[in-house]
Write an enzyme that holds these catalytic residues in place. Structure first.
Site, PDB file in Angstrom:
ATOM      1  N   GLY A  58      30.321   5.679 -17.776  1.00 12.30           N
ATOM      2  CA  GLY A  58      30.461   6.878 -16.962  1.00 12.30           C
ATOM      3  C   GLY A  58      29.220   7.489 -16.312  1.00 12.30           C
ATOM      4  N   HIS A 221      25.510  13.848 -20.212  1.00 10.13           N
ATOM      5  CA  HIS A 221      26.681  14.036 -20.828  1.00 10.13           C
ATOM      6  C   HIS A 221      27.463  15.493 -20.548  1.00 10.13           C
ATOM      7  CE1 HIS A 221      24.886  10.976 -23.314  1.00 10.13           C
ATOM      8  NE2 HIS A 221      25.722  10.271 -22.828  1.00 10.13           N
TER       9      HIS A 221
END
Length: 538
Positions: A58, A221
């Site tokens: 990601g 994150h």
């Protein structure tokens, strides 16, 4: 409503993305059976130091985009925003070692799960005789007051990939590379800003920003930054960022003075266009100029990819020593009863642990423990567990590392791996007390938590203090009763503690008014063990 993503499945998106990168890049190959990408010319690196990095997916092009001559030898990828599996990290280390490299440097970002999983793989590889070192990168300059967990690892890690890669390509040794990149890491600083939230595939956005707000200092994150500011021009936002990063009042600042020679990296957290990045960069950007073939570094030549080999066979695992313990029989049956009770306990606690975890994490503590319980139940159906306590704990460690996931899986894996060592020679009560001590030492070494930091360690530590009495003559099961009660009291006491480690340490203590879920789970496991032993002793 979940965000829209062009994926085939949420569960397989990290695998598909890595496979796509390898398919388009002749310099890369996959390691069979693992989410690992390696240089396709791995066998040409005999006599050189190998560089391995990785982390959650990601964050593309990190990490696999920086594999190539002059940068990384390979990368171990986890699921989106999730630390990679210990087994895959160890497989990558074995693969580069078997290719003839003279040592491996693990380049790890400062997040609990990454430290734990890479740390455990390092310990296992070193036990096999493979030279492995590890550097943990923390370059976050957001927080004016440092947390015990330390500075988060951000895009400065890519510069470490570049510096270490240039040194390895020049033939530097493992110790020299480790020392030099450690020094470079101390002089780095990073600060992020976000105009909008990120979202994991299949999930909602992790936070909300109004149209006129910018998040200053967020983590990779989606973790909270230092504060929110009003939307401004690019020049104003960059000036604010640089002021924050270089201010001496900020304990995580970068000590840059007028006239200093610097390397500037303008990094995209995922949402900016190249037009915006160009505006942010604006002035000349200084870069390291050692040669590299990493695909994400600029000016890579186009190469024909048709017909080339894209996969490398996974390395063979070392042979397992035979179960030499003569115990078996009643002891093995008793261990099965213990494991079954532990599994039933964790499955019954799933919803409660998830609820406790929502205040400080992503609400999956109960789910991860249930995954572990179901994995153990499935393992028990395959046949009786090893009679040797040391081999039993080692097997459980590997099972949890593969099936449990998250930081909890890594912590339990570390604990069990270390706890198994004192039980190889003896299995009496003093040896079990020593096993508890060894497990806790390993957890603290890589997890950075200490008693009082509001983690699962609090329950285990309290129990271990009572179990010290097992090292004295005349010890019996009554000691375990005291240990379990102490663990339960310690778990309840976490309700009033300020988190000092892990993800919860970034959350305001005012929101943490319930016991730590990991501590509650650990105490419940000890209670389940005690109940079985009491029933057998009756």
């Amino acid at each position: 409503m979940t965000s829209k993503k062009l994926v085939n499945s949420v569960a397989g998106c990290a695998d598909d993305a890595l496979a796509g990168l390898v398919a388009c890049n002749p310099n890369l190959q996959l390691l069979q059976g693992h989410r690992v990408a390696l240089r396709s010319d791995l066998d040409s690196l005999k006599g050189q130091v190998a560089l391995l990095s990785g982390g959650g997916s990601g964050h593309e092009p990190a990490h696999a985009g920086f594999i190539g001559k002059g940068m990384l030898t390979g990368v171990i990828a986890g699921a989106v925003f999730t630390s990679p599996a210990v087994g895959s990290i160890l497989a990558a280390i074995r693969a580069v070692a078997q290719a003839g490299t003279v040592g491996t440097l693990l380049i790890v970002k400062n997040y609990t799960g990454d430290r734990l999983n890479f740390g455990l793989a390092r310990e296992q590889a070193r036990a096999e005789g493979i030279p492995v070192e590890m550097v943990v990168i923390g370059d976050d300059s957001a927080f004016t007051v440092l947390k015990k967990a330390g500075r988060r690892g951000l895009c400065g890690t890519v510069l470490i990939h570049k510096v270490a890669g240039a040194l390895a390509e020049a033939g530097a040794g493992l110790e020299e590379i480790t020392d030099r990149v450690s020094e470079v890491a101390k002089a780095m600083g990073t600060l992020g800003v976000s105009l909008s939230s990120c979202s994991v595939p299949g999930s909602k956005p992790t936070f909300e920003l109004s149209a006129d707000e910018v998040e200053l200092g967020l983590g990779i994150h989606g973790e909270a930054g230092v504060h929110r500011i009003k939307m401004a021009t690019a020049d104003e936002i960059v000036a604010l960022m640089l002021d924050h990063m270089t201010s001496s009042s900020n304990v995580s600042h970068v000590p840059v003075q007028s006239g200093s020679s610097v390397v500037l990296m303008v990094n995209n957290l995922g949402g900016l266009s190249f037009l915006e990045l160009g505006i942010i960069a604006d002035a000349a950007v200084r870069s390291l100029d050692a040669e590299t073939t990493a695909s994400a570094w600029p000016n890579v030549a186009k190469v024909l990819v048709t017909g080339r080999k894209r996969c490398r066979a996974a390395p063979a695992k070392p042979l397992e020593a035979p179960d030499s313990t003569a115990a078996g029989g009643a002891a093995s049956k008793q261990m099965v009863l213990v494991l079954e009770r532990v599994c039933a306990t964790l499955l019954g606690l799933e919803e409660r642990l998830n609820a406790l975890d929502r205040a400080a994490g992503d609400g999956d503590c109960g789910t991860t423990h249930s995954c572990a319980a179901r994995a153990i139940q499935g393992w028990l159906k395959e046949g009786p567990p090893p009679a040797s306590p040391a081999q039993l704990l080692s097997k459980l460690s590997l099972l949890l590392l593969e099936k449990m996931g998250g930081s909890s899986g890594a912590l339990y894996g570390l604990f069990l791996t270390a706890a198994a060592q004192p039980l190889k020679a003896k299995t009496d009560l003093p040896a079990w007390s020593a096993a508890m001590d060894a497990g806790l030492e390993a957890m603290q070494k890589y997890g950075k938590a200490a008693p009082g930091d509001r983690t699962m360690l609090d329950s285990l530590w309290a129990a271990a203090q009572e179990l010290q009495a097992w090292k004295s003559p005349g010890a019996n099961l009554q000691i375990l009763i005291k240990a379990v009660k102490s663990a339960e009291a310690a778990a309840e006491a976490t309700r009033n503690m300020e988190a000092g480690a892990g993800r919860a340490s970034y959350i305001s203590s005012a929101r943490l008014d319930q016991p730590d879920p990991g501590a509650v789970a650990a105490a419940a496991i000890l209670r389940a063990i005690l109940e079985v032993l009491q029933s057998q002793d009756a």
